[in-house]
Design a protein around this motif. Structure first.
Motif, PDB file in Angstrom:
ATOM      1  N   ARG A 235      24.341  46.886  17.770  1.00 55.31           N
ATOM      2  CA  ARG A 235      22.504  47.607  18.479  1.00 55.31           C
ATOM      3  C   ARG A 235      22.700  46.888  19.766  1.00 55.31           C
ATOM      4  O   ARG A 235      22.945  45.498  20.456  1.00 55.31           O
ATOM      5  CB  ARG A 235      20.948  46.244  17.662  1.00 55.31           C
ATOM      6  CG  ARG A 235      20.739  47.186  16.581  1.00 55.31           C
ATOM      7  CD  ARG A 235      19.555  46.813  15.145  1.00 55.31           C
ATOM      8  NE  ARG A 235      19.961  45.324  15.231  1.00 55.31           N
ATOM      9  CZ  ARG A 235      20.464  44.682  13.938  1.00 55.31           C
ATOM     10  NH1 ARG A 235      21.304  45.699  13.460  1.00 55.31           N
ATOM     11  NH2 ARG A 235      20.898  44.002  13.498  1.00 55.31           N
TER      12      ARG A 235
ATOM     13  N   TYR B 156      30.046  51.100   5.770  1.00 59.13           N
ATOM     14  CA  TYR B 156      30.784  50.313   5.703  1.00 59.13           C
ATOM     15  C   TYR B 156      31.493  50.006   3.850  1.00 59.13           C
ATOM     16  O   TYR B 156      31.220  50.843   3.476  1.00 59.13           O
ATOM     17  CB  TYR B 156      30.080  49.102   5.425  1.00 59.13           C
ATOM     18  CG  TYR B 156      30.081  48.124   6.986  1.00 59.13           C
ATOM     19  CD1 TYR B 156      30.415  47.899   8.207  1.00 59.13           C
ATOM     20  CD2 TYR B 156      27.924  48.409   7.198  1.00 59.13           C
ATOM     21  CE1 TYR B 156      30.250  48.012   9.282  1.00 59.13           C
ATOM     22  CE2 TYR B 156      27.904  48.515   8.348  1.00 59.13           C
ATOM     23  CZ  TYR B 156      28.276  47.517   9.353  1.00 59.13           C
ATOM     24  OH  TYR B 156      28.218  47.635  10.739  1.00 59.13           O
TER      25      TYR B 156
ATOM     26  N   SER C 183      28.211  43.224  12.320  1.00 60.47           N
ATOM     27  CA  SER C 183      28.559  43.880  13.172  1.00 60.47           C
ATOM     28  C   SER C 183      27.535  44.631  13.699  1.00 60.47           C
ATOM     29  O   SER C 183      27.315  45.831  14.397  1.00 60.47           O
ATOM     30  CB  SER C 183      29.460  44.320  11.384  1.00 60.47           C
ATOM     31  OG  SER C 183      29.298  45.634  12.043  1.00 60.47           O
ATOM     32  N   GLY C 184      26.255  44.235  12.791  1.00 60.85           N
ATOM     33  CA  GLY C 184      25.135  45.083  13.082  1.00 60.85           C
ATOM     34  C   GLY C 184      24.419  44.860  13.973  1.00 60.85           C
ATOM     35  O   GLY C 184      24.033  45.680  15.096  1.00 60.85           O
TER      36      GLY C 184
ATOM     37  N   GLU D 157      28.796  42.073   7.374  1.00 62.51           N
ATOM     38  CA  GLU D 157      28.461  43.168   7.820  1.00 62.51           C
ATOM     39  C   GLU D 157      27.442  43.015   9.083  1.00 62.51           C
ATOM     40  O   GLU D 157      26.523  43.733  10.009  1.00 62.51           O
ATOM     41  CB  GLU D 157      28.372  43.173   6.235  1.00 62.51           C
ATOM     42  CG  GLU D 157      27.515  45.195   6.579  1.00 62.51           C
ATOM     43  CD  GLU D 157      27.173  45.876   5.470  1.00 62.51           C
ATOM     44  OE1 GLU D 157      27.940  45.258   4.409  1.00 62.51           O
ATOM     45  OE2 GLU D 157      26.426  46.399   5.617  1.00 62.51           O
TER      46      GLU D 157
END
Lengths: 327, 327
Positions: free
Chosen positions: B92, B158, B87-88, B84
């Protein structure tokens, strides 16, 4: 994952594609003569917001290809978690898929299925070449949505989705070699006792212990339970064999001693016991419903499913409460 | 879902699209001068098996659009449930996304991320118009896969995926007004006792009760625990306040009475108690690992997450075991 790449084996390629989780959709249209068509697809995805476009792919070998190529309109139904059977029905060939199903009628006379978590009514925008598939891109002309949890497909199987919760991380750090709040035994114990903490005031009002409540509840499932069955069944849910609790219930006139058809010593609810059990169960179910509503529909189903699987993995041969008696 | 369609509100349209669950991917490429690029996308899907094609969409407004349009190769990384944060990071803008990340090098010099559940190395096959996005269709030239559970995105959040299990349905029918094995209280109680049924032989070998084990384990988390903290903390996991169990542990020399810095009566593990607790915890964790391995990685994470959420929904203000003491 190793750094080496896998040679091109179709089975392996499918497996790798299956690693990407998807929802499940049913795409419907109608032929020029008005015959409704529909098929299950997980190749759906969103494309564009303005104009609103979505896409999905259909195999060149599909018997429905010509109908979809000719159709000015089609609709995408994103299935809810309780629509696995519908998914299976529209995935099979040759069946009269719409038989007995209530449908709405959408743009272009397209049949719209009910109970989905989202529906997109589309007019065909583009049809693109995609190897052994055609990519259909549609402009969304209408849509609707419901707050239900989704049917998920992953690794070739149906799945549930449960939202992650930032607050769900264990609050105690994992101390070197020590205990942690992430330990399943702790989570199960605490969940069990906190859940019963909600129900216990009801029991206290009836002057009943947790064990007595379990026994009363279990006896609502089966008219006559032998002492042996009781001890075996109860060993799954309470620490001891329940003898003291049963005796207390007999003394209070909620349970009576009887003999089963084989002449074995057995127990049965009295009328008072039955009334007491049913009123407590109704109240307990209401508390359960409130808790599960806070958790969310999909999450509640997932939690129950996983607890059942945990039980099966602890003891694959475990009897259910009165399994041995054929209930 | 009602039969009425929703007027075209962009927020509502996004919500409806979000009803379709997806995996999460990171797409990487490199510019002509060799600069690595990457972005998070959930618009991925499979298209064709022969030739092997996959697709994803990129907004016309993306700063990476020209680079991807010019790139002969790109790679799709299907993220695993523990990615996760990655992914973040790739979702960005402006960040040096590859800083400090070990990458492999794929076809065309494309950077390949590690730890994913599947990777597809592609050469551009088609670029199609898709409204405010471009649809990139790539031919897969190499791929690999790992058996990890997937990161899922649904409803703007998520999520975890847990496979459904046909055998997980409650085996007892739901009798009119009665108890059922689908009742959460039953599932929690039975899971709790069956789980401890695995651990109890270890405890029995040390002549310890469940409660005594809880107390010993909890004391490994914090050096000194006052009597009040102990009673409050223990009320979350055991039926009574644990006084008898603590006294028994003190008598056996596993726990000693001390005073905390405020002069309050408190408890602390002795060296023997600490050794005993740690050896039991190690053994219990090993049993837990074996059970969770049977359940599967993703399922275990989901089960723990849901139990935590259940606890939070039962009592949002509940302290964790020693929360009041700042741990």
């Amino acid at each position: 994952m190793t750094d080496t790449t896998t040679a091109f084996d179709p089975t392996e390629f499918r497996k790798a594609l299956g690693a990407f989780a998807t929802g499940v959709t049913i795409i419907t249209t109608r032929t020029a003569d008005g015959t409704p068509l529909g098929l299950t697809a997980n190749s759906f995805n969103s494309v564009s917001l303005n104009p609103p476009l979505v896409l999905w792919s259909l195999a060149n070998t599909s018997g429905n290809l010509e109908a979809f190529k000719a159709a000015p309109n089609w609709a995408v139904h994103v299935l809810a978690s309780d629509q696995e059977a519908l998914s299976g029905r529209f995935a099979r060939r040759g069946e009269d898929k719409f038989a007995g199903i209530d449908v709405d009628t959408g743009a272009g006379g397209i049949p719209l299925l009910r109970g989905c978590t989202a529906r997109f009514q589309c007019k065909t925008a583009f049809q693109y070449e995609g190897g052994d598939h055609i990519i259909f891109v549609g402009e969304v002309v209408a849509f609707d949505r419901a707050d239900s949890s989704p049917l998920v497909f992953h690794g070739g199987k149906y799945a549930h989705a449960a939202h992650r919760d930032a607050g769900a991380k264990p609050r105690n750090p994992y101390l070197a070699g020590g205990f942690s709040e992430d330990f399943l035994g702790y989570l199960l114990g605490r969940s069990h006792f906190q859940f019963f903490g909600q129900i216990r005031p009801l029991l206290a009002a009836q002057n009943l212990t947790d064990e007595e409540f379990y026994i009363l509840s279990a006896l609502t499932l089966k008219e006559v339970v032998t002492a042996d069955q009781m001890h075996e069944g109860m060993s799954n849910v309470i620490d001891e064999n329940g003898s003291t609790a049963i005796e207390a219930l007999v003394l209070r006139g909620l349970v009576r001693n009887v003999f089963d058809i084989n002449g074995k010593s057995a127990y049965q609810l009295t009328a008072d016991g039955s009334a007491c059990a049913l009123s407590l169960i109704t109240a307990a179910k209401s508390i359960e419903s409130q808790l599960l509503a806070k958790l969310g529909d999909g999450e509640a189903a997932v939690l129950k499913s996983l607890l059942n699987r945990l039980l099966n993995s602890i003891d694959p041969n475990a009897n259910s409460l009165w399994h041995q008696s054929g209930i």
